[in-house]
Design a protein around this motif. Structure first.
Motif, PDB file in Angstrom:
ATOM      1  N   ARG A  35       0.836  -1.195   0.000  1.00 15.11           N
ATOM      2  CA  ARG A  35       0.000   0.000   0.000  1.00 15.11           C
ATOM      3  C   ARG A  35       0.874   1.250   0.000  1.00 15.11           C
ATOM      4  O   ARG A  35       2.048   1.208   0.346  1.00 15.11           O
ATOM      5  N   GLU A  36       0.281   2.379  -0.358  1.00 15.01           N
ATOM      6  CA  GLU A  36       0.928   3.665  -0.173  1.00 15.01           C
ATOM      7  C   GLU A  36       0.448   4.311   1.124  1.00 15.01           C
ATOM      8  O   GLU A  36       1.239   4.809   1.903  1.00 15.01           O
ATOM      9  N   TRP A  37      -0.862   4.303   1.339  1.00 15.85           N
ATOM     10  CA  TRP A  37      -1.443   4.837   2.559  1.00 15.85           C
ATOM     11  C   TRP A  37      -2.221   3.712   3.250  1.00 15.85           C
ATOM     12  O   TRP A  37      -3.352   3.407   2.888  1.00 15.85           O
ATOM     13  N   ALA A  73       9.844   6.988  10.300  1.00 10.41           N
ATOM     14  CA  ALA A  73       9.704   6.273  11.569  1.00 10.41           C
ATOM     15  C   ALA A  73       8.269   5.819  11.804  1.00 10.41           C
ATOM     16  O   ALA A  73       8.016   4.782  12.410  1.00 10.41           O
ATOM     17  N   LYS A  74       7.302   6.612  11.306  1.00 17.20           N
ATOM     18  CA  LYS A  74       5.884   6.240  11.366  1.00 17.20           C
ATOM     19  C   LYS A  74       5.164   6.923  10.232  1.00 17.20           C
ATOM     20  O   LYS A  74       5.296   8.142  10.056  1.00 17.20           O
ATOM     21  N   HIS A  75       4.401   6.157   9.449  1.00 15.88           N
ATOM     22  CA  HIS A  75       3.586   6.744   8.393  1.00 15.88           C
ATOM     23  C   HIS A  75       2.155   6.878   8.893  1.00 15.88           C
ATOM     24  O   HIS A  75       1.856   6.664  10.083  1.00 15.88           O
ATOM     25  N   HIS A  76       1.242   7.237   7.989  1.00 15.74           N
ATOM     26  CA  HIS A  76      -0.126   7.562   8.402  1.00 15.74           C
ATOM     27  C   HIS A  76      -0.862   6.393   9.063  1.00 15.74           C
ATOM     28  O   HIS A  76      -1.808   6.607   9.818  1.00 15.74           O
ATOM     29  N   ASP A  77      -0.460   5.169   8.759  1.00 15.89           N
ATOM     30  CA  ASP A  77      -1.139   3.995   9.341  1.00 15.89           C
ATOM     31  C   ASP A  77      -0.879   3.860  10.833  1.00 15.89           C
ATOM     32  O   ASP A  77      -1.599   3.141  11.529  1.00 15.89           O
ATOM     33  N   ASP A 237      -4.920   8.911  -1.430  1.00 15.74           N
ATOM     34  CA  ASP A 237      -3.990   7.845  -1.795  1.00 15.74           C
ATOM     35  C   ASP A 237      -4.167   7.511  -3.271  1.00 15.74           C
ATOM     36  O   ASP A 237      -4.893   6.595  -3.644  1.00 15.74           O
ATOM     37  N   ASP A 238      -3.526   8.316  -4.113  1.00 17.69           N
ATOM     38  CA  ASP A 238      -3.580   8.032  -5.541  1.00 17.69           C
ATOM     39  C   ASP A 238      -2.220   8.332  -6.155  1.00 17.69           C
ATOM     40  O   ASP A 238      -1.412   9.065  -5.597  1.00 17.69           O
ATOM     41  N   TRP A 280       6.119   5.880  -3.226  1.00 13.21           N
ATOM     42  CA  TRP A 280       7.073   6.179  -2.166  1.00 13.21           C
ATOM     43  C   TRP A 280       7.471   4.922  -1.411  1.00 13.21           C
ATOM     44  O   TRP A 280       8.597   4.820  -0.909  1.00 13.21           O
ATOM     45  N   PHE A 281       6.545   3.966  -1.306  1.00 19.83           N
ATOM     46  CA  PHE A 281       6.873   2.658  -0.745  1.00 19.83           C
ATOM     47  C   PHE A 281       7.162   1.681  -1.887  1.00 19.83           C
ATOM     48  O   PHE A 281       6.765   1.907  -3.028  1.00 19.83           O
ATOM     49  N   HIS A 282       7.852   0.599  -1.557  1.00 16.36           N
ATOM     50  CA  HIS A 282       8.168  -0.390  -2.583  1.00 16.36           C
ATOM     51  C   HIS A 282       6.926  -1.187  -2.961  1.00 16.36           C
ATOM     52  O   HIS A 282       6.153  -1.625  -2.096  1.00 16.36           O
ATOM     53  N   HIS A 283       6.744  -1.373  -4.278  1.00 18.85           N
ATOM     54  CA  HIS A 283       5.681  -2.224  -4.806  1.00 18.85           C
ATOM     55  C   HIS A 283       6.305  -3.118  -5.879  1.00 18.85           C
ATOM     56  O   HIS A 283       6.922  -2.599  -6.822  1.00 18.85           O
ATOM     57  N   PRO A 284       6.165  -4.433  -5.743  1.00 19.30           N
ATOM     58  CA  PRO A 284       6.787  -5.327  -6.727  1.00 19.30           C
ATOM     59  C   PRO A 284       6.411  -4.996  -8.164  1.00 19.30           C
ATOM     60  O   PRO A 284       7.232  -5.148  -9.077  1.00 19.30           O
ATOM     61  N   ALA A 285       5.193  -4.500  -8.386  1.00 18.81           N
ATOM     62  CA  ALA A 285       4.750  -4.192  -9.744  1.00 18.81           C
ATOM     63  C   ALA A 285       5.531  -3.036 -10.359  1.00 18.81           C
ATOM     64  O   ALA A 285       5.478  -2.824 -11.576  1.00 18.81           O
TER      65      ALA A 285
END
Length: 476
Positions: A35-37, A73-77, A237-238, A280-285
């Motif tokens: 996920r991103e968010w 260190a901490k994202h929105h989740d 989150d787009d 911004w985060f890793h996504h295999p795709a």
């Protein structure tokens, strides 16, 4: 005029500006869930990056020529990459390292080993914490986490704050007590700049790596308004926002833009941020969508060479390691930057003026050929000089493709127009020109063979103070 030149950077801003190029590492629960968010409340058991190697991350950033690393260190989740005392939603509840791991500590230690400075990102939005949206109770919670991060892991060069503000688990939004957050940073890490939704470093306005034609560090104080910044930041989150570039706010600091604000100005320099991948985060795709060396080097030249810093995000994968494609691009980028710097042409520097009869004198000290870095003796022309200039003369004609100019910004930002000319067979031709210079401006142009380069300060607010001038030879 005096009001414009009296605005000067703080010591922390000077140290930050000299870093020029540093990295962002987005890693956490979102990495595990693709996920991103994240929405919060994901099972901590999902976080188990068996191969996590912070040394690999930091080593790859250093190979690119970076000077620091900022960790999410901490994202929105709300999932914390350190064992926080004020929430159970952290690495301590995960199987990683048997529940005794601390990603923040590992990255901070790796940064020290590799000689990079360490910074933190702590999302103000927390989609798991029950007190979010309650006012002071959440501010207490956030300050407690901020205090943990600023007291447990050594010196921090930046606290990077975005304005993310969505609903918490109670369906409410939080009104952030920004002044309280800033006060905590100032007390616990006085040398750290507070970036983006903060008073020290200004967001460039997009996440695409796009730069303004002229970037000014002296701007109206209203640009420091954290709520205004948050309103222009990503709000959903787009993937579209990552490459969105607005056409407004192209001129923030020319004399025309500052008219009417002369009594309320601040030193608020820009940071250009983007990611090596679409997300911004890793996504295999996205493993096949890593940006290439040419594109990133172009952003580097425009950012670091445009009175800004360059913050490049590089996300590790689910196993806790950077993918080889990212590492290879970073290594290539580092070689490209090093090669560019190594092509500085040796020259004899003289300074001249527009005063009739001035034939030029040797630059006092080493500044005329010092780069990267600052020379020891900035040059300040005569206050009455209508057209101060620096001439770099070569032992023989050379093919050149760039000129580096920098002001001594301890004296403010003064240059308003600079012209670069090249000499061949006794004739001068214009190679490049620009308005704002500031800490550093890299002016590029098609390769041309010349035996001297003249840099003229055609317009300035007060007497300019030049810290560096260098000529870069054409690449093979």
């Amino acid at each position: 005029m005096t009001a414009l030149t009296d605005v000067r950077p703080s010591g922390r801003q000077l140290a930050w500006q000299a870093m020029e190029f540093y990295g962002f590492v987005h890693f956490g629960m979102n990495t595990m869930t693709d996920r991103e968010w994240g929405e919060g409340h994901d099972d901590p058991a999902l976080f188990d990056p068996a191969g996590l190697d912070a040394g690999q991350w930091v080593g790859a950033l250093k190979a690119a020529g970076m000077t620091g690393v900022i960790l999410t260190a901490k994202h929105h989740d709300g999932f914390c990459l350190w064992p926080s005392d004020v929430t159970a939603y952290s690495v301590a509840a995960s199987p990683w390292r048997g529940g005794r791991g601390d990603v923040v500590a590992e990255v901070a230690d790796a940064a020290r080993r590799h000689g990079l400075r360490f910074g933190i990102y702590l999302s103000p939005w927390d989609r798991t914490e029950g007190s979010y949206g309650s006012g002071t109770a959440y501010d207490d919670f956030y300050v407690a986490q901020l205090t943990e991060l600023l007291t447990r892991y050594g010196p921090v060069f930046t606290v990077w704050l975005d304005g993310a503000n969505g609903e918490g688990p109670n369906g409410k939004r939080q009104v952030y007590d920004w002044d309280r957050y800033y006060a905590v940073v100032r007390e616990l890490q006085p040398d750290a700049v507070i970036s983006v939704c903060g008073p020290d470093v200004r967001w460039c306005g997009n996440e695409a790596g796009e730069t303004r034609p002229d970037e000014w560090s002296v701007v109206p104080r209203a640009l420091q308004d954290a709520e205004r910044i948050a309103d222009r930041s990503q709000r959903a989150d787009d993937g579209a926002f990552a490459r969105l570039v607005r056409s407004d706010d192209r001129d923030l600091g020319s004399r025309a833009a500052l008219a009417g604000h002369e009594d309320d100005l601040v030193w608020y320099p820009a940071e250009v941020n983007t990611s090596i991948r679409p997300g911004w985060f890793h996504h295999p795709a996205e493993d096949g969508a890593v940006r290439g060396v040419d594109e990133l080097f172009g952003i580097y030249l425009r950012a670091v060479g445009g009175n800004s810093s360059f913050l490049l995000n590089v996300p590790p994968a689910r196993d806790g390691r950077l993918r080889e494609a990212d590492v290879a691009v970073l290594e290539g980028l580092g070689r490209r930057v090093a090669d560019f710097r190594a092509r500085r042409v040796k020259a004899v520097a003289t300074v001249s003026s527009g005063i009739p009869g001035d034939v030029g004198t040797a630059w006092p000290g080493d500044v005329g050929t010092a780069w990267p870095g600052l020379g020891r003796t900035p040059w300040r022309p005569d206050d009455a000089d209508p057209l101060p200039g620096v001439t770099l003369t070569f032992a023989r004609p050379r093919a050149v493709e760039a000129v580096v100019v920098g002001e001594d910004i301890t004296q403010g930002q003064r240059v308003e127009h600079v012209v670069v000319r090249g000499r061949r067979d006794g004739r001068w031709t214009t190679l490049a020109e620009a308005n704002a210079v500031g800490y550093q401006r890299i002016l590029t142009f098609p390769p041309v063979e010349v035996d001297a380069v003249l840099v003229e300060i055609a317009r300035s607010r007060g007497t300019p103070v030049v810290a560096r001038v260098a000529v870069i030879g054409a690449g093979s």
